[in-house]
Write an enzyme that holds these catalytic residues in place. Structure first.
Site, short mmCIF file in Angstrom:
data_model
loop_
_atom_site.label_atom_id
_atom_site.label_comp_id
_atom_site.label_asym_id
_atom_site.label_seq_id
_atom_site.Cartn_x
_atom_site.Cartn_y
_atom_site.Cartn_z
N ASP A 231 -46.79 10.23 42.29
CA ASP A 231 -45.58 10.29 43.09
C ASP A 231 -45.01 11.70 42.87
O ASP A 231 -45.36 12.38 41.89
CB ASP A 231 -44.57 9.20 42.70
CG ASP A 231 -43.54 8.99 43.82
OD1 ASP A 231 -43.39 9.87 44.69
OD2 ASP A 231 -42.86 7.94 43.82
C1 BGC Z 1 -41.09 8.78 46.76
C2 BGC Z 1 -42.39 8.53 47.49
C3 BGC Z 1 -42.60 9.59 48.54
C4 BGC Z 1 -42.54 10.96 47.88
C5 BGC Z 1 -42.72 12.12 48.85
C6 BGC Z 1 -41.04 10.19 46.23
O1 BGC Z 1 -39.82 10.45 45.61
O2 BGC Z 1 -40.95 7.86 45.70
O3 BGC Z 1 -42.39 7.26 48.07
O4 BGC Z 1 -43.82 9.38 49.19
O5 BGC Z 1 -41.29 11.13 47.23
O6 BGC Z 1 -41.61 12.22 49.69
#
Ligand code: BGC
Length: 752
Positions: A231
């Site tokens: 993530d």
């Molecule tokens: C979120 C993800 C997301 C990523 C990119 C993260 O903070 O938890 O779900 O895909 O950011 O935006």
């Protein structure tokens, strides 16, 4: 489709291999142009594309390319129709191909452990079977269209409070049966190209450095052969991550942390073969994904139109009719008072990384006009200031003059978003007061809810009808008018339990827990597994939803009454439409384990089928209960075991409304022990009981800041303005890609 053969990682230099293991930029994997390896463009998110335009600084969300904003997961799951999710995913894939996006960061399939999780709108269900089926369908729809899916957030990421640092402590059986089961299904059946490793820790170990979760379970047990992507900012240690099987660190750090990987190789704390393995997986992703430079052209008009119509159909299929005294569907000639500013300013998607810039957006007022309805409109509240007092006088006057009052209320964005959890289950006070005042003025009051997760309804007994539209996506307004006029059936059934009060939720005493630790003492007692096992009766049960047509179910027949471990059972029944309009229903099958082998919740969902039946017709429905449904996860032997003895198959309209039941006797060599032992309670509330269930003492909550995103000592994010306000110096780990709404968990909104 045969897949292109990727370059072999062993043919690359050591530095090239290392460079592949982190992104080239915020949304792109590392390209190696001289080797012919393109970078793969990735975008959020589950219900549509968020392809940022010019800069990738991500301080705001305004600038992304218009793309179809489909209803988010909560709404689509309420259709109980995975084929619909697959259709939507195929449409998203088509748009992704247009923009040359190689990997879509979704679907999200975390379990809705508590209705207050701020990101529940982005997840499918409290039930792993339903969530797993929907996730698999979305993966298939995306990937059959040539775009990779990245299922997220693996694993046990069930809250937004302290999400970067919290350690989710839970027992192995609960982990396997509830929190991993949906991922397991999606990985095994749909083979996603990627899995996203979450920010949190699980039972003391950061997910991005967990060999157990990322290699032993995901790859070795389930056969995952794609790329594990962190993530955004979740990588704890580059080298430990690679050893554990965390292949791709995102977003890109312009190679700044590659030295960490190189030094670990030199020091022998990281093995060359692990680097090569991860590099190989990134090469394989680059070979499968479309990787040209994205087109600047907008989506073609015919695509925009057909996807808008699909979004409209999806929103009505996901709309749940919670109450109806016959007021719905409306007489076409009814004089309608439309009350509530959501009629002009729709609440149609969630906030945070999944936010899509829609290709179109219809309001309820426009949709009502298009449908030729006779409407008087009163805004009544300010959607930007949900906690202001509401002057109900104009609304009451309009309701008195109308045949039917349609009141649009729900949760404003300030109440639910990625980045924080809700503080309570209520609507803004003014919204409740508005419904009460309008209902007192007109008995034919229809409440239309827009929200991403369950709310309480103190006025429920005073209103004629309630439609839970959740978040309808860009065509939600047209779908609402389709449903209230009866042009379409409200097709949905709740994919989650609506409690009367937060105290009724078994996990509530431990939600969201301490900043650095949350204990899952409720174990399997989540949602209907709790309400059907002696927990408090729900406001609306899991699986609940009404329709306009009347459907009668015949008796079910089972393929066998005695089976052996490994056998499936088929359930057949007729669904007859006894009304004069076409209808839709969802047949649900639950299983009660009465073998006594282990303490289990009263029942679990094991099969379901949505069914459309034309007026006067009968449709035969066939459902299959898969062998795994009869098994439990045996911690001592680290495997699934099917106990011998009596199971009861329930054919039900919802988790609390059983229409028919049949006994199935299982023959296996795993004996039930009902008579021999006192059953344990489902919830292990005390420290002693919880430690017993864990099989070890409850770990100490850890201090320190284990993840890259800068956090304060509560585990809340210090980013952008907040970081500056806190007087912190930026570090190279500070990555300002947050969206505006991410802020302290207990932020200013949500007053009661
Ligand atoms: C979120 C993800 C997301 C990523 C990119 C993260 O903070 O938890 O779900 O895909 O950011 O935006």
């Amino acid at each position: 489709m045969s897949e292109p053969t990727p370059l072999s990682a062993v043919d690359l230099t050591r530095d090239e291999r290392i460079s592949l293991l982190s992104g080239q930029s915020v949304w792109r994997s590392q390209a190696l142009p001289e080797r012919g390896v393109p970078g793969v463009l990735m975008t959020d998110g589950p219900h549509g594309l968020r392809l940022q335009t010019a800069s990738e600084d991500h301080l705001g969300l305004g600038e992304s390319r218009p793309a179809t904003c489909f209803p988010p997961a909560v709404t689509v799951a309420s259709s109980w129709n995975p084929a619909l999710a697959e259709e939507i995913a195929a449409a998203i894939s088509r748009e992704a191909q247009h923009f040359d996006i190689g990997l879509v960061l979704g679907p999200g399939l975390n379990i809705k452990r508590h209705p207050l999780c701020g990101r529940n709108f982005e997840y499918f269900s409290e039930d792993p079977m339903l969530a797993g089926r929907f996730a698999a369908a979305m993966v298939k729809g995306l990937q059959d269209g040539g775009t990779g899916a990245c299922v997220k957030h693996y694993a046990v990421n069930n809250q937004e409070s302290h999400r970067f640092v919290v350690d989710a402590v839970l027992d192995e059986r609960t982990l396997r049966e509830l929190y991993l089961a949906g991922f397991e299904h999606a990985v095994k059946t749909a083979k996603p190209w990627a899995v996203m490793a979450s920010y949190n820790l699980v039972s003391g170990e950061g997910v991005t450095v967990s060999k157990r979760l990322l290699t032993d379970v995901l790859c070795d047990e389930w056969g995952f052969d794609g790329v594990v992507v962190s993530d955004w900012g979740a990588t704890r240690s580059r080298a430990d991550g690679v050893t554990a099987g965390m292949d791709l660190d995102m977003p890109g750090a312009q190679g700044l942390s590659d030295g960490e990987v190189a030094r670990a190789l030199d020091a022998g704390t990281l093995e060359q073969r692990d680097v090569t393995r991860s590099a190989q997986r990134v090469l394989a992703l680059a070979a499968r994904a479309c990787t040209d430079v994205g087109t600047q052209a907008p989506l073609p008009d015919d695509v925009v139109e057909s996807h808008h119509q699909l979004a409209r159909r999806a929103a009505s299929e996901g709309t749940v009719l919670l109450r109806n005294d016959g007021t719905l569907p409306l007489e076409r000639t009814a004089r309608l008072a439309v009350i509530g500013a959501f009629a002009e300013h729709p609440r149609y998607q969630g906030a945070g990384s999944s936010r899509v810039n829609p290709t179109r957006l219809t309001t309820v007022l426009e949709a009502a006009e298009q449908a030729g309805l006779d409407v008087t409109y009163v805004a009544a509240y300010d959607p930007e200031h949900p906690d202001d007092d509401v002057d109900v006088s104009d609304a009451v006057a309009a309701a008195r003059d109308a045949d039917v009052a349609l009141v649009l209320v729900g949760l404003p964005e300030a109440y639910e978003s990625e980045g924080f959890d809700r503080a309570h289950l209520g609507l803004p006070r003014g919204h409740d007061a508005l419904v009460e005042a309008v209902a007192a003025a007109n008995p034919w009051t229809v409440v239309v809810l827009s929200n991403g997760a369950p709310v309480t309804m103190p006025w429920l007994d005073e209103v004629a009808a309630v439609l839970e539209t959740y978040l309808g996506g860009q065509a939600g307004a047209e779908a609402l008018i389709d449903v209230v006029t009866g042009a379409r059936e409200p097709g949905g059934r709740l994919a989650e339990t609506f409690p009367h009060a937060r105290e009724d939720v078994a996990s509530d005493p431990w939600f969201p827990g301490e900043p650095r630790q949350v204990t899952y003492r409720e174990a399997l007692a989540v949602g209907y597994r709790h309400t059907t096992s002696g927990g408090p009766a729900p406001l609306f049960p899991f699986g609940f939803g009404l329709g306009y047509a009347t459907l009668a179910w015949g008796d079910a027949t089972l393929s066998a009454e005695t089976i052996a471990a490994g056998d499936a059972v088929t359930v057949d029944l007729d669904v007859r439409n006894t009304s004069e309009r076409d209808g839709r229903d969802v047949v649900q099958v639950y299983l009660r384990d009465e073998t006594g082998a282990v303490t289990s919740p009263a029942k679990k969902l094991v099969a379901f089928a949505p069914v459309e039946v034309a007026a006067g017709d009968t449709v035969r429905v066939t459902l299959s209960i898969e062998p795994r449904a009869f098994a439990f996860y045996a911690v001592e032997s680290a495997g699934w075991r099917t106990p011998s003895g009596r199971f009861v198959v329930e054919v039900a309209r919802n988790s609390h409304d059983v229409v028919d039941e049949h006994v199935v006797m299982m023959r296996s060599d795993v004996r039930g022990q009902a008579a021999a032992r006192v059953p344990e309670p489902l919830v292990a509330a005390s420290d002693e009981a919880f430690a017993r269930r864990l099989g070890h003492p409850i770990p100490e909550a850890r201090s320190g800041t284990p993840v890259h995103p800068r956090v304060d000592d509560r585990g809340d994010r210090l980013d952008g303005c907040r970081a500056r306000a806190a007087g912190s110096r930026r570090t190279r780990h500070h990555r300002p890609w947050r969206w505006r709404s991410e802020r302290a968990t207990h932020g200013g909104a949500q007053h009661r």
